[in-house]
Design an enzyme around this catalytic site. Structure first.
Site, PDB file in Angstrom:
ATOM      1  N   HIS A 126      34.022  50.552 -30.437  1.00  0.00           N
ATOM      2  CA  HIS A 126      34.792  51.742 -30.047  1.00  0.00           C
ATOM      3  C   HIS A 126      34.191  53.045 -30.587  1.00  0.00           C
ATOM      4  O   HIS A 126      34.580  54.119 -30.137  1.00  0.00           O
ATOM      5  CB  HIS A 126      36.237  51.637 -30.533  1.00  0.00           C
ATOM      6  CG  HIS A 126      37.026  50.548 -29.889  1.00  0.00           C
ATOM      7  ND1 HIS A 126      37.128  50.414 -28.523  1.00  0.00           N
ATOM      8  CD2 HIS A 126      37.748  49.538 -30.427  1.00  0.00           C
ATOM      9  CE1 HIS A 126      37.886  49.366 -28.243  1.00  0.00           C
ATOM     10  NE2 HIS A 126      38.260  48.812 -29.378  1.00  0.00           N
ATOM     11  N   ASP A 163      35.133  41.229 -26.256  1.00  0.00           N
ATOM     12  CA  ASP A 163      36.324  41.661 -26.989  1.00  0.00           C
ATOM     13  C   ASP A 163      37.431  41.974 -25.988  1.00  0.00           C
ATOM     14  O   ASP A 163      37.166  42.400 -24.863  1.00  0.00           O
ATOM     15  CB  ASP A 163      35.993  42.913 -27.800  1.00  0.00           C
ATOM     16  CG  ASP A 163      37.058  43.280 -28.808  1.00  0.00           C
ATOM     17  OD1 ASP A 163      36.905  42.917 -29.988  1.00  0.00           O
ATOM     18  OD2 ASP A 163      38.050  43.934 -28.417  1.00  0.00           O
ATOM     19  N   HIS A 165      39.454  44.346 -25.968  1.00  0.00           N
ATOM     20  CA  HIS A 165      39.514  45.790 -25.715  1.00  0.00           C
ATOM     21  C   HIS A 165      38.171  46.250 -25.148  1.00  0.00           C
ATOM     22  O   HIS A 165      37.113  45.783 -25.574  1.00  0.00           O
ATOM     23  CB  HIS A 165      39.804  46.563 -27.001  1.00  0.00           C
ATOM     24  CG  HIS A 165      41.057  46.133 -27.692  1.00  0.00           C
ATOM     25  ND1 HIS A 165      41.061  45.208 -28.715  1.00  0.00           N
ATOM     26  CD2 HIS A 165      42.346  46.482 -27.497  1.00  0.00           C
ATOM     27  CE1 HIS A 165      42.309  45.017 -29.135  1.00  0.00           C
ATOM     28  NE2 HIS A 165      43.098  45.781 -28.405  1.00  0.00           N
ATOM     29  N   ASP A 250      39.777  38.500 -30.048  1.00  0.00           N
ATOM     30  CA  ASP A 250      41.151  38.951 -29.888  1.00  0.00           C
ATOM     31  C   ASP A 250      41.723  38.688 -28.502  1.00  0.00           C
ATOM     32  O   ASP A 250      42.865  39.071 -28.216  1.00  0.00           O
ATOM     33  CB  ASP A 250      41.298  40.428 -30.253  1.00  0.00           C
ATOM     34  CG  ASP A 250      40.143  41.294 -29.805  1.00  0.00           C
ATOM     35  OD1 ASP A 250      39.261  40.797 -29.073  1.00  0.00           O
ATOM     36  OD2 ASP A 250      40.113  42.477 -30.176  1.00  0.00           O
TER      37      ASP A 250
END
Length: 301
Positions: A126, A163, A165, A250
């Protein structure tokens, strides 16, 4: 078994020294779960020690003001945004995380190891060029990609991000660059809000970004289907010389921060696909770099 045949692991107690407030999901004991999982395979892995990334490596991705800010906050406990924190040791630990990603990718590019895992924290995908966000301080995988392009003459790199996200920082680093294919599977719509299918690159990089947004509730069959139908053909068309995986856990069914239903079998299936692609396309060269994963069950299975 030679070092080139073994699975390399970079893991270090110092990654636990990145401290966050009590109750924060990106906590040091995530790595305890990873260590338990690795213990079952000790005879098949070779250990490598991390080193701190150098400023010139980080500055290929991040602006000087960003690096100076992180360095200036070293030794303090501060909150950078609503969910991103630094503790007194976090700057040094973030340098070790980025350095591990660089060294693992470099070892793969040189043929010293075929594949491996950098079990690091804080995560990285990120982090934008000029901003820490989403638990991430330095974009480890992006730094590694540019490092091997600069030092090892690697021209084409596939960055696969599974991931849960979307890796906004990684996409933004490479979206105008046809030498890096960025492929992301992620829950959508979801934090950070980027990663729509229509985001497929800009300028000369059009076509070198492949977002695979997936609705909440997807599990093994949906993920493996997306890999086979979309990810594999894109990788074969691109023909990378090295594969880097932003390896988040995740999307596991037990994870508290998302709503996907992947199991250990699903992750094993995705890993098998990636390793088969690496064997087919780039001499087995693939480096997995830990990103998210906030449930012990998702990390230690």
């Amino acid at each position: 078994m030679s070092h080139a045949d073994a699975f390399a692991v970079i893991e270090d107690r110092r990654y636990r020294d990145h401290q966050v407030p009590s109750g924060h999901p990106e906590r040091p004991d995530r790595l305890e779960a990873v260590a338990r999982a690795l213990a079952d395979y000790e005879a098949r892995i070779t250990r490598r020690s991390p080193r701190a990334a150098q400023a010139e490596e980080i500055l290929r991705i991040h602006g000087g003001a960003h690096l100076a800010q992180l360095e200036g906050l070293a030794g303090r406990a501060v909150q950078l945004d609503p969910d991103t924190y630094m503790g007194p040791a976090s700057y040094e630990v973030a340098l070790l995380a980025a350095g591990a990603a660089v060294d693992l990718a470099t070892a793969g590019a040189r043929g010293e190891v075929a594949s491996g895992l950098a079990a690091v924290r804080p995560p990285g995908h990120h982090a934008e060029a000029d901003q820490a966000m989403g638990f991430c301080l330095i974009n480890n995988v992006a730094v590694a990609a540019r490092a091997v392009q600069a030092s090892e003459g690697v021209e084409r790199i596939l960055v696969l991000d599974w991931d849960v996200h979307h890796g906004n920082g990684t996409q933004h680093q490479f979206e105008d660059d046809p030498s890096v294919l960025y492929v992301s599977t992620h829950q959508f719509p979801y934090n950070p809000g980027t990663g729509a299918a229509a985001e497929h690159g800009v300028g000369s990089g059009v076509g070198a970004t492949l977002n695979i947004p997936m609705p909440a509730g997807c599990g093994d069959s949906e993920y493996l289907g997306a890999f086979h139908r979309l990810g594999v053909p894109a990788a074969r068309a691109f023909r990378p010389e090295l594969i880097l995986v932003s390896c988040g856990f995740d999307a596991h069914a037990s994870d508290p921060l998302a709503s996907m239903q992947l199991t250990a079998e699903g992750y094993a299936g995705m890993t098998a696909i990636v390793r088969a692609l690496a064997d087919e396309l780039c001499g087995g060269r693939v480096a997995f770099v830990l990103e998210g994963g906030y449930a012990a069950q998702g990390l230690d299975e």
